[in-house]
Design a protein around this motif. Structure first.
Motif, PDB file in Angstrom:
ATOM      1  N   PRO A  72       1.097  -8.973  10.346  1.00 43.26           N
ATOM      2  CA  PRO A  72       2.306  -8.305  10.840  1.00 43.26           C
ATOM      3  C   PRO A  72       3.035  -9.133  11.895  1.00 43.26           C
ATOM      4  N   ALA A  73       4.353  -9.172  11.782  1.00 41.26           N
ATOM      5  CA  ALA A  73       5.178  -9.791  12.818  1.00 41.26           C
ATOM      6  C   ALA A  73       5.449  -8.759  13.912  1.00 41.26           C
ATOM      7  N   ALA A  74       5.976  -9.216  15.022  1.00 44.69           N
ATOM      8  CA  ALA A  74       6.336  -8.286  16.095  1.00 44.69           C
ATOM      9  C   ALA A  74       7.368  -7.283  15.564  1.00 44.69           C
ATOM     10  N   PRO A  75       7.160  -5.994  15.791  1.00 44.93           N
ATOM     11  CA  PRO A  75       8.049  -4.966  15.211  1.00 44.93           C
ATOM     12  C   PRO A  75       9.368  -4.832  15.964  1.00 44.93           C
ATOM     13  N   THR A  76      10.127  -5.915  16.043  1.00 47.29           N
ATOM     14  CA  THR A  76      11.365  -5.901  16.826  1.00 47.29           C
ATOM     15  C   THR A  76      12.432  -5.009  16.198  1.00 47.29           C
ATOM     16  N   ALA A  77      12.532  -5.004  14.866  1.00 43.23           N
ATOM     17  CA  ALA A  77      13.532  -4.152  14.209  1.00 43.23           C
ATOM     18  C   ALA A  77      13.206  -2.682  14.436  1.00 43.23           C
ATOM     19  N   LEU A  78      11.928  -2.335  14.379  1.00 49.50           N
ATOM     20  CA  LEU A  78      11.521  -0.948  14.632  1.00 49.50           C
ATOM     21  C   LEU A  78      11.803  -0.571  16.083  1.00 49.50           C
ATOM     22  N   ALA A  79      11.542  -1.488  17.009  1.00 51.53           N
ATOM     23  CA  ALA A  79      11.823  -1.207  18.420  1.00 51.53           C
ATOM     24  C   ALA A  79      13.308  -0.937  18.639  1.00 51.53           C
TER      25      ALA A  79
ATOM     26  N   ALA B 127      17.614   3.096  19.726  1.00 51.09           N
ATOM     27  CA  ALA B 127      18.834   3.843  19.414  1.00 51.09           C
ATOM     28  C   ALA B 127      18.540   5.335  19.291  1.00 51.09           C
ATOM     29  N   LEU B 128      17.401   5.665  18.708  1.00 49.63           N
ATOM     30  CA  LEU B 128      17.028   7.068  18.521  1.00 49.63           C
ATOM     31  C   LEU B 128      16.733   7.749  19.859  1.00 49.63           C
ATOM     32  N   TYR B 129      16.041   7.054  20.749  1.00 55.99           N
ATOM     33  CA  TYR B 129      15.592   7.658  22.004  1.00 55.99           C
ATOM     34  C   TYR B 129      16.545   7.434  23.167  1.00 55.99           C
ATOM     35  N   GLY B 130      17.606   6.668  22.947  1.00 56.41           N
ATOM     36  CA  GLY B 130      18.613   6.485  23.981  1.00 56.41           C
ATOM     37  C   GLY B 130      18.192   5.583  25.122  1.00 56.41           C
ATOM     38  N   VAL B 131      17.400   4.537  24.804  1.00 54.28           N
ATOM     39  CA  VAL B 131      16.983   3.573  25.819  1.00 54.28           C
ATOM     40  C   VAL B 131      17.291   2.172  25.307  1.00 54.28           C
ATOM     41  N   GLY B 132      17.076   1.162  26.148  1.00 56.03           N
ATOM     42  CA  GLY B 132      17.296  -0.206  25.729  1.00 56.03           C
ATOM     43  C   GLY B 132      16.184  -0.703  24.826  1.00 56.03           C
TER      44      GLY B 132
ATOM     45  N   GLY C 273       4.807  14.359  22.552  1.00 55.63           N
ATOM     46  CA  GLY C 273       4.518  14.358  21.127  1.00 55.63           C
ATOM     47  C   GLY C 273       5.280  15.391  20.327  1.00 55.63           C
ATOM     48  N   MET C 274       5.719  16.472  20.995  1.00 59.35           N
ATOM     49  CA  MET C 274       6.435  17.521  20.271  1.00 59.35           C
ATOM     50  C   MET C 274       7.795  17.824  20.877  1.00 59.35           C
ATOM     51  N   VAL C 275       8.348  16.876  21.633  1.00 50.71           N
ATOM     52  CA  VAL C 275       9.589  17.145  22.361  1.00 50.71           C
ATOM     53  C   VAL C 275      10.766  17.423  21.435  1.00 50.71           C
ATOM     54  N   GLU C 276      10.732  16.897  20.207  1.00 55.09           N
ATOM     55  CA  GLU C 276      11.841  17.150  19.277  1.00 55.09           C
ATOM     56  C   GLU C 276      11.996  18.633  18.954  1.00 55.09           C
ATOM     57  N   PHE C 277      10.911  19.387  19.062  1.00 49.33           N
ATOM     58  CA  PHE C 277      10.952  20.808  18.742  1.00 49.33           C
ATOM     59  C   PHE C 277      11.325  21.674  19.942  1.00 49.33           C
ATOM     60  N   ALA C 278      11.462  21.048  21.106  1.00 46.80           N
ATOM     61  CA  ALA C 278      11.793  21.787  22.328  1.00 46.80           C
ATOM     62  C   ALA C 278      13.289  21.692  22.608  1.00 46.80           C
ATOM     63  N   GLU C 279      13.781  22.586  23.447  1.00 46.13           N
ATOM     64  CA  GLU C 279      15.188  22.562  23.823  1.00 46.13           C
ATOM     65  C   GLU C 279      15.448  21.621  24.990  1.00 46.13           C
ATOM     66  N   ALA C 280      14.435  21.334  25.791  1.00 43.02           N
ATOM     67  CA  ALA C 280      14.604  20.485  26.971  1.00 43.02           C
ATOM     68  C   ALA C 280      14.796  19.032  26.561  1.00 43.02           C
ATOM     69  N   PRO C 281      15.602  18.273  27.297  1.00 44.75           N
ATOM     70  CA  PRO C 281      15.779  16.848  26.998  1.00 44.75           C
ATOM     71  C   PRO C 281      14.546  16.042  27.371  1.00 44.75           C
ATOM     72  N   SER C 282      14.492  14.816  26.874  1.00 49.38           N
ATOM     73  CA  SER C 282      13.350  13.946  27.100  1.00 49.38           C
ATOM     74  C   SER C 282      13.379  13.337  28.503  1.00 49.38           C
ATOM     75  N   ALA C 283      12.187  13.072  29.021  1.00 54.00           N
ATOM     76  CA  ALA C 283      12.071  12.369  30.297  1.00 54.00           C
ATOM     77  C   ALA C 283      12.496  10.914  30.182  1.00 54.00           C
TER      78      ALA C 283
ATOM     79  N   LEU D 237       5.672   8.740  26.302  1.00 54.14           N
ATOM     80  CA  LEU D 237       5.080   8.465  24.997  1.00 54.14           C
ATOM     81  C   LEU D 237       5.695   9.378  23.946  1.00 54.14           C
ATOM     82  N   ARG D 238       6.177   8.758  22.858  1.00 54.77           N
ATOM     83  CA  ARG D 238       6.790   9.510  21.753  1.00 54.77           C
ATOM     84  C   ARG D 238       6.011   9.244  20.463  1.00 54.77           C
TER      85      ARG D 238
END
Length: 477
Positions: free
Chosen positions: A21-28, A33-38, A121-131, A144-145
């Motif tokens: 496996p190569a470094a998962p840069t595309a996945l990162a 983009a999904l989690y709203g971080v760099g 681990g289950m934040v997608e099912f909650a109404e509160a935003p992520s830390a 951790l997601r």
């Protein structure tokens, strides 16, 4: 070793797996983009528990301790490492999601320089935003997601640690070589493709609705604990009896001390079985006829879902605006829900996108119809100003497309009018229906729109439930 194996494996779709496996840069980048971080604030991991294990590894290396809830998987991870000295300093504090970024920020500031590790681990099912919204402000905060529950990839083991770049560099010191298998990366990239986002969001919403329904029914017979996600924590008076009842219905649950953790499914029928097993069944109702198709080729990536017994939502995102509008017409006049998302090779031509979307729509409709019991089966003629479209449908299970009509205008926006016949053919072949279309008129916009509206009206008649028998003397369609 980093040299490849001498040949690829003898498995379908195994091309490229002979290489490490190569470094998962595309996945990162996609996770960022999904989690709203760099992108430099994401470290892909082998599931959320792998992220937790890196924390314990760091602490064990430095002779420090980790404070975590007295529950799995934390106790199991702690048991893998030597117990630190009684007076050891704290390397990290692990908590489950606090419910707000502000609460996480306050705690991170209070325990610094120790790491604050937030299990989301289950934040997608909650109404509160992520830390994750406050990781830029706290160098000791790690979030951790996981893709296990919200994206259905529990078996693939893919997650991420979100933190400032220097914090992730410290965490990566405990990372083993080739930590994330290539097959897991490929599956994660598919699950996080833009074409999947619409349906994933609907799935999460549906699970939340089902959870509320199941919890309300169970609360009448046993104590429940507050929570979110596809798990309900209960305290039944007879744990062993409840477990045995679930086993008789082919269901399983996790026993944790006095608590019983029950699964919540996307499928209402599975949840009904759970309620029946535990003696909390509610009066049965006819379930909506739903279907879903996933189509991935070198040219398109498509997810299509339909609900024949619900008028909404209708969400179409194919990248071809006029075609989106036409499929919306089918849904509006058919009286049923369509969710269709496509990422296609529009830089070449709209042909693949339009034709493959029609294939996926036909497949989803076919699945939703099931045995076709009780349906009207047939259906419609529709005028639109000077144009007239006749669409005759027989949901016989036997595909037979017929299209009579021509178009002088080659393009309507980004839509090729000659592809209308292809849409009818692809739909008929994959739905399993005879679809006869005849269209006349002067204005090609009117003619095209009349075809799709009439198609929706014909489907409305044909899919309508009129009884409970298969509408055929053969007894099967």
């Amino acid at each position: 070793m980093s040299l490849p194996a001498p040949y690829p494996p003898l498995v379908s779709g195994g091309d490229g797996l002979e290489r490490y496996p190569a470094a998962p840069t595309a996945l990162a980048a996609r996770m960022a983009a999904l989690y709203g971080v760099g992108a430099d604030q994401v470290l892909p991991t082998r599931g959320l528990t792998h992220g937790l294990e890196l924390i314990w590894r760091l602490a064990a290396r430095d002779g420090l301790k980790v404070q975590a809830p007295d529950a799995e998987p934390y106790t199991q991870l702690a048991a893998l490492y030597a117990r630190p000295a009684a007076d050891a300093e704290t390397a990290a504090v692990v908590i489950r999601a606090l419910g707000s970024p502000e609460a996480a920020a306050e705690m991170a500031a209070r325990i610094a320089p120790a790491l604050l590790v937030v299990d989301e681990g289950m934040v997608e099912f909650a109404e509160a935003p992520s830390a994750a919204a406050v990781v830029n402000d706290h160098a000791n905060l790690i979030v951790l997601r996981s893709l296990s529950l919200a994206y259905g990839l529990a078996g693939a083991r893919v997650g991420a640690a979100l933190a400032q770049a220097q914090t992730l560099a410290r965490l990566a010191e405990a990372l083993e070589p080739y930590a994330l298998p290539e097959v897991s990366v490929r599956l994660a990239m598919q699950a996080l493709d833009p074409s999947r986002m619409m349906e994933t969001a609907e799935r999460i919403s549906a699970v939340r609705r089902e959870r509320a329904r199941v919890a309300e029914a169970l609360s009448r017979i046993m104590a429940l604990e507050a929570g979110v996600g596809p798990v309900i924590v209960t305290r039944p008076s007879d744990q062993e009896g409840a477990l045995e009842a679930l086993r008789r219905y082919g269901l399983r649950a996790d026993l944790a001390g006095e608590r019983l953790r029950l699964p919540v499914s996307l499928k209402p029928e599975d949840n009904d079985r759970l309620l029946t097993a535990l003696g909390a069944a509610t009066p049965g109702a006819r379930r909506n006829r739903t279907g879903q198709a996933i189509r991935d080729t070198k040219e398109t990536r498509i997810v299509c879902a339909v609900d024949l017994d619900s008028a909404g939502p209708v969400k179409i995102e194919t990248g071809v605006g006029f075609f989106d509008h036409m499929i919306e017409q089918v849904a509006a006049h058919g009286g049923f829900s369509i969710r269709l998302a496509c990422e296609g090779d529009l830089h070449i031509d709209p042909h693949h996108t339009i034709e493959d979307c029609a294939i996926a729509l036909g497949q989803a409709l076919k699945q939703a119809l099931g045995e076709r019991r009780g349906i009207g089966r047939y259906g419609f003629v529709l005028p639109m100003d000077e144009a007239e479209a006749s669409v005759s449908i027989d949901l016989s299970g036997r595909p037979y497309p017929v299209f009579e009509g021509t178009f002088a205008t080659p393009m309507l926006g980004g839509y090729r009018t000659d592809l209308t016949a292809h849409v009818v053919r692809s739909l008929a072949e994959n739905l399993g229906a005879a679809v006869h279309v005849r269209v006349t008129g002067d204005d090609d916009h009117h003619k095209t729109e009349a075809v799709f509206k009439a198609l929706g009206r014909a489907l409305r008649q044909a899919i309508r439930v009129e009884g409970d028998v298969v509408p055929s003397t053969k007894g099967v369609l």
